[in-house]
Design a protein around this motif. Structure first.
Motif, PDB file in Angstrom:
ATOM      1  N   PRO A 194       1.068  -1.188   0.052  1.00 53.62           N
ATOM      2  CA  PRO A 194       0.014  -0.011  -0.317  1.00 53.62           C
ATOM      3  C   PRO A 194       1.025   0.694   0.432  1.00 53.62           C
ATOM      4  CG  PRO A 194      -1.343  -1.750   1.462  1.00 53.62           C
ATOM      5  CD  PRO A 194       0.208  -1.741   0.629  1.00 53.62           C
ATOM      6  N   GLY A 195       0.624   2.728  -1.202  1.00 54.16           N
ATOM      7  CA  GLY A 195       1.318   3.448  -1.332  1.00 54.16           C
ATOM      8  C   GLY A 195       2.533   3.348  -2.112  1.00 54.16           C
ATOM      9  N   TYR A 196       2.817   2.193  -2.408  1.00 56.20           N
ATOM     10  CA  TYR A 196       4.019   2.297  -2.888  1.00 56.20           C
ATOM     11  C   TYR A 196       3.983   1.641  -4.145  1.00 56.20           C
ATOM     12  CZ  TYR A 196       6.603   4.260   1.246  1.00 56.20           C
ATOM     13  OH  TYR A 196       6.758   4.806   2.004  1.00 56.20           O
ATOM     14  N   GLY A 197       2.403   0.337  -4.609  1.00 60.45           N
ATOM     15  CA  GLY A 197       2.729  -0.294  -5.871  1.00 60.45           C
ATOM     16  C   GLY A 197       3.047  -1.891  -5.244  1.00 60.45           C
ATOM     17  N   HIS A 198       2.973  -2.030  -6.728  1.00 64.56           N
ATOM     18  CA  HIS A 198       3.015  -3.470  -6.978  1.00 64.56           C
ATOM     19  C   HIS A 198       4.571  -4.459  -6.745  1.00 64.56           C
ATOM     20  CE1 HIS A 198       2.944  -7.476  -9.050  1.00 64.56           C
ATOM     21  NE2 HIS A 198       2.138  -7.516  -8.675  1.00 64.56           N
ATOM     22  N   GLN A 199       4.942  -5.195  -6.148  1.00 60.28           N
ATOM     23  CA  GLN A 199       5.662  -5.419  -5.310  1.00 60.28           C
ATOM     24  C   GLN A 199       6.167  -6.862  -6.064  1.00 60.28           C
ATOM     25  OE1 GLN A 199       8.641  -3.558  -4.253  1.00 60.28           O
ATOM     26  NE2 GLN A 199       7.022  -1.856  -3.200  1.00 60.28           N
ATOM     27  N   LYS A 200       7.467  -7.167  -6.946  1.00 57.17           N
ATOM     28  CA  LYS A 200       7.496  -8.448  -6.666  1.00 57.17           C
ATOM     29  C   LYS A 200       9.079  -8.614  -6.891  1.00 57.17           C
ATOM     30  CE  LYS A 200       6.884 -11.865 -10.668  1.00 57.17           C
ATOM     31  NZ  LYS A 200       6.479 -11.690 -12.892  1.00 57.17           N
ATOM     32  N   PRO A 201       9.647 -10.199  -5.914  1.00 57.51           N
ATOM     33  CA  PRO A 201       8.157 -10.521  -4.672  1.00 57.51           C
ATOM     34  C   PRO A 201       8.114  -9.480  -3.537  1.00 57.51           C
ATOM     35  CG  PRO A 201      10.221 -11.498  -4.032  1.00 57.51           C
ATOM     36  CD  PRO A 201      10.163 -10.420  -5.197  1.00 57.51           C
ATOM     37  N   ASN A 202       6.061  -9.840  -2.975  1.00 59.90           N
ATOM     38  CA  ASN A 202       6.095  -8.968  -2.153  1.00 59.90           C
ATOM     39  C   ASN A 202       5.670  -9.269  -0.322  1.00 59.90           C
ATOM     40  OD1 ASN A 202       5.459  -6.961  -0.909  1.00 59.90           O
ATOM     41  ND2 ASN A 202       2.795  -7.540  -1.039  1.00 59.90           N
ATOM     42  N   ASP A 255      -1.583  11.461   8.397  1.00 59.99           N
ATOM     43  CA  ASP A 255      -2.065  11.112   7.245  1.00 59.99           C
ATOM     44  C   ASP A 255      -0.843  10.843   6.476  1.00 59.99           C
ATOM     45  OD1 ASP A 255      -4.377  10.001   8.721  1.00 59.99           O
ATOM     46  OD2 ASP A 255      -5.910  10.394   6.838  1.00 59.99           O
ATOM     47  N   PHE A 256      -0.252   9.082   6.099  1.00 61.14           N
ATOM     48  CA  PHE A 256      -0.052   8.826   5.012  1.00 61.14           C
ATOM     49  C   PHE A 256       0.150   9.810   3.563  1.00 61.14           C
ATOM     50  CE2 PHE A 256       2.027   6.540   1.399  1.00 61.14           C
ATOM     51  CZ  PHE A 256       3.254   6.219   1.458  1.00 61.14           C
ATOM     52  N   GLY A 257       1.522  10.285   3.310  1.00 63.65           N
ATOM     53  CA  GLY A 257       1.011  10.984   1.488  1.00 63.65           C
ATOM     54  C   GLY A 257       2.257  11.051   0.933  1.00 63.65           C
ATOM     55  N   PRO A 258       2.939  11.827   0.656  1.00 59.78           N
ATOM     56  CA  PRO A 258       3.548  11.923  -0.179  1.00 59.78           C
ATOM     57  C   PRO A 258       4.869  12.445   0.501  1.00 59.78           C
ATOM     58  CG  PRO A 258       2.282  13.013  -1.734  1.00 59.78           C
ATOM     59  CD  PRO A 258       1.324  12.290  -0.663  1.00 59.78           C
ATOM     60  N   TRP A 259       4.566  13.578   2.015  1.00 56.70           N
ATOM     61  CA  TRP A 259       5.579  13.832   2.669  1.00 56.70           C
ATOM     62  C   TRP A 259       5.859  12.696   3.316  1.00 56.70           C
ATOM     63  CZ3 TRP A 259       5.893  12.793   8.108  1.00 56.70           C
ATOM     64  CH2 TRP A 259       4.304  12.152   8.375  1.00 56.70           C
ATOM     65  N   ALA A 260       5.143  11.630   3.748  1.00 61.09           N
ATOM     66  CA  ALA A 260       6.056  11.054   4.312  1.00 61.09           C
ATOM     67  C   ALA A 260       6.565   9.602   3.503  1.00 61.09           C
ATOM     68  CB  ALA A 260       4.441   9.778   4.478  1.00 61.09           C
TER      69      ALA A 260
END
Length: 277
Positions: A194-202, A255-260
């Motif tokens: 979440p927040g960082y996109g698809h990860q392979k592997p996750n 809340d989490f966002g670009p700042w974090a």
């Protein structure tokens, strides 16, 4: 630790950070209001997972007991591989085939534990984890929409006690903690961080995200691949780096966002650099 003053530049109303050494659980540094209660969001999940692992050791249930969708187990729920959707009790995939990050899965986990233990999950977590560790300002709020997945409240001081426990377990056998935090559960599965996109592997352990080679990531570039922990959408994170022999907790009220995504990795790198001295 001078590096911790970096949180003064964060665009938030309040923030607190603490760093804990692994060998003896010593508090190496802290900055900000250590006893201010923050909403944890998904940093609740490691607390829920720890309570579930205590339940396993106490014989309340077993990791391979059925739980959740047909074919799913307690282990699948902890590892986000039950197939349940993100925020609803709806099956999206067969168990063990995809890494589907799921708040709903953690609530099913808590419901399963409560039924087996015969007491509400929030009470079990308090009696099994929070009270023994002296985490007096920590609770899981039953009224939250997803209590076991995102309904925790705590302080930097309390979470410093928790990450000390993760590094030198007293409530669990060290081998149980090692299996949950250092061994990838259902290896090779891809998924969305979440927040960082698809990860392979996750890669995930049992309730804890394992950093491995993920990029981009919320920890620092200096964090070792063995770093494990969690972050929350309320602007919170905790990580343990076994190579550095230390852990970091950071809580904020935005809340989490670009700042974090911009602020967190430099803080982690600065902490690690200061630890190396």
């Amino acid at each position: 630790m001078q590096s911790l003053r970096m949180i003064e530049e964060w665009p938030v109303g309040a923030a607190a950070v603490a760093v804990v050494r692994g060998a003896d659980g010593a508090l190496l540094g802290a900055h900000g209001p250590q006893h201010h209660r923050f909403q944890l969001a998904s940093v609740t999940k490691p607390l829920t997972a720890y309570a579930a692992l205590v339940a396993v050791e106490e014989g309340v249930f077993e990791l391979d007991d059925p739980a959740g969708p047909e074919g799913s187990t307690v282990r699948h729920l902890l590892a986000h591989t039950s197939g349940l959707a993100f925020d609803e009790n709806r099956t999206m995939a067969a168990p063990g085939t995809r890494r589907l990050y799921s708040n709903a899965g953690f609530d099913v986990l808590a419901e399963t534990l409560a039924k087996a233990a015969g007491i509400p999950f929030e009470r079990y977590a308090a009696e099994a984890v929070f009270q023994p560790l002296g985490m007096a300002d920590t609770a899981i709020e039953a009224a939250h929409r997803t209590p076991a997945g995102a309904g925790g409240v705590s302080t930097a001081a309390d979470l410093a006690r928790f990450v000390a426990e993760l590094q030198a377990p007293r409530l669990l056998d060290p081998s149980t903690v090692a299996a949950a935090t250092r061994e990838v559960a259902f290896p090779g599965l891809s998924g969305v961080l979440p927040g960082y996109g698809h990860q392979k592997p996750n890669d995930w352990g049992l309730g804890f995200e394992i950093r491995d080679g993920k990029t981009p990531h919320w920890t620092g570039g200096a964090n070792s691949p063995g770093t494990f922990g969690h972050f929350g959408q309320s602007g919170t994170f905790l990580w343990v780096d076994p190579v550095a022999g230390a852990a970091c907790v950071a809580l904020a009220d935005r809340d989490f966002g670009p700042w974090a995504a911009e602020a967190w990795p430099p803080l982690s790198d600065a902490v690690l650099a200061e630890l190396r001295g």
